[in-house]
Design a protein around this motif. Structure first.
Motif, PDB file in Angstrom:
ATOM      1  N   TYR A 193       0.847  -1.182   0.000  1.00  0.00           N
ATOM      2  CA  TYR A 193       0.000   0.000   0.000  1.00  0.00           C
ATOM      3  C   TYR A 193       0.888   1.239   0.000  1.00  0.00           C
ATOM      4  O   TYR A 193       2.022   1.214   0.478  1.00  0.00           O
ATOM      5  N   GLN A 230       0.692   5.371   1.188  1.00  0.00           N
ATOM      6  CA  GLN A 230      -0.062   6.350   1.964  1.00  0.00           C
ATOM      7  C   GLN A 230       0.559   7.715   1.766  1.00  0.00           C
ATOM      8  O   GLN A 230       1.743   7.916   2.041  1.00  0.00           O
ATOM      9  N   GLY A 252      -0.618  11.696   6.004  1.00  0.00           N
ATOM     10  CA  GLY A 252      -1.849  12.057   6.675  1.00  0.00           C
ATOM     11  C   GLY A 252      -3.127  11.635   5.973  1.00  0.00           C
ATOM     12  O   GLY A 252      -4.209  12.065   6.382  1.00  0.00           O
ATOM     13  N   GLU A 253      -3.021  10.795   4.972  1.00  0.00           N
ATOM     14  CA  GLU A 253      -4.211  10.377   4.229  1.00  0.00           C
ATOM     15  C   GLU A 253      -4.435   8.876   4.350  1.00  0.00           C
ATOM     16  O   GLU A 253      -3.714   8.169   5.040  1.00  0.00           O
ATOM     17  N   GLY A 254      -5.456   8.388   3.662  1.00  0.00           N
ATOM     18  CA  GLY A 254      -5.762   6.963   3.677  1.00  0.00           C
ATOM     19  C   GLY A 254      -4.787   6.162   2.841  1.00  0.00           C
ATOM     20  O   GLY A 254      -3.848   6.697   2.256  1.00  0.00           O
ATOM     21  N   LEU A 255      -5.017   4.864   2.783  1.00  0.00           N
ATOM     22  CA  LEU A 255      -4.115   3.964   2.069  1.00  0.00           C
ATOM     23  C   LEU A 255      -4.616   3.678   0.659  1.00  0.00           C
ATOM     24  O   LEU A 255      -5.810   3.500   0.442  1.00  0.00           O
ATOM     25  N   LEU A 299       3.758   0.814   2.701  1.00  0.00           N
ATOM     26  CA  LEU A 299       3.506  -0.167   3.748  1.00  0.00           C
ATOM     27  C   LEU A 299       3.312  -1.543   3.133  1.00  0.00           C
ATOM     28  O   LEU A 299       2.546  -1.699   2.171  1.00  0.00           O
ATOM     29  N   PHE A 334       0.510  -5.108   9.404  1.00  0.00           N
ATOM     30  CA  PHE A 334       1.354  -4.220   8.616  1.00  0.00           C
ATOM     31  C   PHE A 334       2.782  -4.140   9.143  1.00  0.00           C
ATOM     32  O   PHE A 334       3.031  -4.282  10.341  1.00  0.00           O
ATOM     33  N   GLY A 335       3.685  -3.878   8.211  1.00  0.00           N
ATOM     34  CA  GLY A 335       5.049  -3.555   8.566  1.00  0.00           C
ATOM     35  C   GLY A 335       5.128  -2.126   9.067  1.00  0.00           C
ATOM     36  O   GLY A 335       4.127  -1.401   9.104  1.00  0.00           O
ATOM     37  N   SER A 336       6.317  -1.723   9.426  1.00  0.00           N
ATOM     38  CA  SER A 336       6.522  -0.409  10.050  1.00  0.00           C
ATOM     39  C   SER A 336       6.496   0.731   9.038  1.00  0.00           C
ATOM     40  O   SER A 336       6.402   1.890   9.419  1.00  0.00           O
ATOM     41  N   GLY A 337       6.570   0.420   7.770  1.00  0.00           N
ATOM     42  CA  GLY A 337       6.490   1.464   6.758  1.00  0.00           C
ATOM     43  C   GLY A 337       7.842   2.015   6.343  1.00  0.00           C
ATOM     44  O   GLY A 337       8.804   1.991   7.108  1.00  0.00           O
ATOM     45  N   ARG A 364       9.280   5.552   4.595  1.00  0.00           N
ATOM     46  CA  ARG A 364       8.959   6.921   4.177  1.00  0.00           C
ATOM     47  C   ARG A 364       9.880   7.314   3.027  1.00  0.00           C
ATOM     48  O   ARG A 364      11.095   7.388   3.199  1.00  0.00           O
TER      49      ARG A 364
END
Lengths: 116, 112
Positions: B35, B37, B40-43, B88, B102-105, B107
């Motif tokens: 995914y 993101q 601050g928004e949705g996935l 993610l 989920f994983g930690s993401g 950035r």
């Protein structure tokens, strides 16, 4: 794909109060989930919202703090009770549906909650 | 319980360069999701991989799942500013529309 809306999109609340977040889907779905995303963190599953029965909560989350309703196959609510600043997060609902042999999940836009 | 590790945690890439994000599971996966993101928004759903050795592409993004179904990579070719965001990976252990962990993401920032 499913279209998911959430209300409110954001809110600022005082500690000790409660907020109910609504999740509406444009089609009937079997599985609905609620996630929390704390600032700078990944998503953590709060619970699975089951239609017609109590929600199934993940470790660390309890019904008294996060009561969930699922009155039908297109709608669910999550309440954040007795809020504290630590509850400031984005709360997302998602829906799961079988697409052939695998599970697709779609997410709502999220509700950004700030607790003062 | 299922655990997913993503690397790197953050990435700054010059526009036009390629990049790879990795996701490793502690268990064999039934399905692996990617995914995106926006801050601050949705996935946004990117891709789902289910079979060992599977590879899928969408525009300039390619995702692969290894044969053992425990590791996935997401590769972006010729990165653009629109690729910036948080990526993610998520996994479900079981079938039948089960929950995703989920994983930690990661950035991702794109430098002009």
């Amino acid at each position: 794909s499913a279209v998911i809306s959430q209300k409110p999109s954001r809110d600022i609340c005082q500690r000790g109060t409660s907020l109910t977040i609504q999740c509406q889907v444009d089609s009937q779905v079997t599985m609905m989930f609620w996630y929390r995303q704390q600032p700078g963190q990944s998503l953590t599953l709060i619970a699975t919202a089951n239609q017609g029965s109590e929600a199934t909560y993940e470790s660390g989350f309890v019904i008294d703090k996060f009561p969930i309703s699922r009155p039908n196959l297109t709608f669910s609510t999550l309440t954040v009770s007795n809020m504290s600043p630590e509850d400031s997060s984005i709360y997302l609902c998602s829906v799961g549906a079988l697409a052939g042999t695998y599970n697709e999940q779609f997410f709502g836009p999220g509700t950004r909650l700030t607790v003062l | 319980s299922q655990e997913l590790e993503q690397s790197p945690q953050s990435l700054i890439v010059q526009e036009g360069k390629n990049l790879t994000i990795n996701c490793t599971s502690s268990k064999t996966l039934y399905g692996l999701y990617w995914y995106k993101q926006k801050y601050g928004e949705g996935l946004i759903f990117l891709m789902m991989l289910q079979k060992g050795g599977e590879e899928k592409s969408h525009e300039k993004i390619t995702a692969k799942l290894d044969e053992k179904k425990q590791q996935s990579s997401l590769h972006i070719t010729a990165s653009q500013p629109s690729h910036a965001g948080i990526y993610l990976c998520g996994a479900d252990e079981y079938s039948s529309a089960s929950k995703i962990i989920f994983g930690s993401g990661t950035r991702l920032s794109i430098r002009p």
